[in-house]
Design an enzyme around this catalytic site. Structure first.
Site, PDB file in Angstrom:
ATOM      1  N   GLU A 107       0.777  -1.305  -0.084  1.00  0.00           N
ATOM      2  CA  GLU A 107       0.106  -0.126   0.124  1.00  0.00           C
ATOM      3  C   GLU A 107       0.930   1.388  -0.085  1.00  0.00           C
ATOM      4  O   GLU A 107       1.910   1.418   0.741  1.00  0.00           O
ATOM      5  CB  GLU A 107      -0.846   0.142   1.115  1.00  0.00           C
ATOM      6  N   CYS A 155      -7.780  -2.317   7.971  1.00  0.00           N
ATOM      7  CA  CYS A 155      -6.388  -2.555   7.507  1.00  0.00           C
ATOM      8  C   CYS A 155      -5.925  -0.946   7.353  1.00  0.00           C
ATOM      9  O   CYS A 155      -4.551  -0.740   7.878  1.00  0.00           O
ATOM     10  CB  CYS A 155      -6.401  -3.180   6.140  1.00  0.00           C
ATOM     11  N   HIS A 171      -1.421  -5.857   1.497  1.00  0.00           N
ATOM     12  CA  HIS A 171      -2.681  -6.840   1.283  1.00  0.00           C
ATOM     13  C   HIS A 171      -2.253  -7.892   0.617  1.00  0.00           C
ATOM     14  O   HIS A 171      -1.425  -7.739  -0.455  1.00  0.00           O
ATOM     15  CB  HIS A 171      -3.906  -5.861   0.385  1.00  0.00           C
TER      16      HIS A 171
END
Length: 214
Positions: free
Chosen positions: A78, A141, A165
């Site tokens: 991310e 998350c 992820h």
């Protein structure tokens, strides 16, 4: 070098979480770095409390948080976490914040301080799908990624942190037609080489295309 890797417990209707199953299988040393894992509850705020306690205990140089993103086809480091909780479903303790800032004194967003493009390249070199993600969502998350980087900003300036992820495991998609899955072995290998990249690229990331047109 010491690296802390986190994995969430199962949430929603799932009985397992590939993030937790994968981090349990990581070796204690990767590319010369000492690696420790910790289970994180899928609960707003409690997740970051557990993380901060483990950071204080272990004093890691880097933190890599791992989370399940059902439907994604590969491993996705991310780029950014936003200062907003907006839960589509309740967390594991029934909390469902809507349009709620995570930290009043925090930035609107924090960018990963891990070498996300080097991580993607390392994973792809193993023959596994990977791409930079530009949204960690608005559930726990994103919350944990934001909190980890908030801690870097406010308390642990010499630490690096970020989030990746991962897809469903294959057994999770048996009754989910047309939904991507990945073997646990491949997920673990992808995380391992991502950690290798974190060790190798301490100061700067690779300059590779990782953007999107929309």
């Amino acid at each position: 070098m010491k690296i802390l890797v986190t994995g969430f417990n199962p949430f929603g209707s799932e009985k397992i979480n590939p993030a937790l199953e994968a981090v349990k299988l990581l070796p204690s040393e990767i590319n010369g770095a000492e690696v420790r894992w910790v289970e994180i509850p899928t609960v707003f705020y409690k997740s970051s409390e557990v993380l901060e306690a483990e950071i204080l205990r272990y004093q890691p140089d880097a933190v890599l948080c791992i989370g399940q993103a059902g439907g994604r086809t590969g491993l996705t480091p991310e780029r950014v976490a936003i200062n907003q909780d907006d839960a589509r479903i309740p967390d594991n303790e029934g909390n469902q914040p809507i349009d709620t800032p995570i930290r009043i004194d925090g930035a609107s967003a924090y960018f990963s301080s891990l070498p996300i493009k080097a991580m993607v390249q390392a994973i792809k070199k193993q023959g596994l799908p990977a791409v930079v993600s530009n949204s960690a969502g608005t559930f726990v998350c994103n919350h944990l990624m934001y909190q980890a980087l908030y801690l870097v900003d406010k308390k642990f300036p010499n630490m690096r942190a970020g989030f990746m992820h991962i897809p469903y495991m294959m057994e999770q998609v048996v009754n989910k037609p047309n939904t991507a899955g990945m073997s646990l072995c491949d997920i673990v290998r992808g995380i391992e080489v991502a950690i290798e990249a974190i060790v190798d690229y301490k100061d700067k990331d690779l300059q590779l295309v990782g953007g999107e047109t929309h």
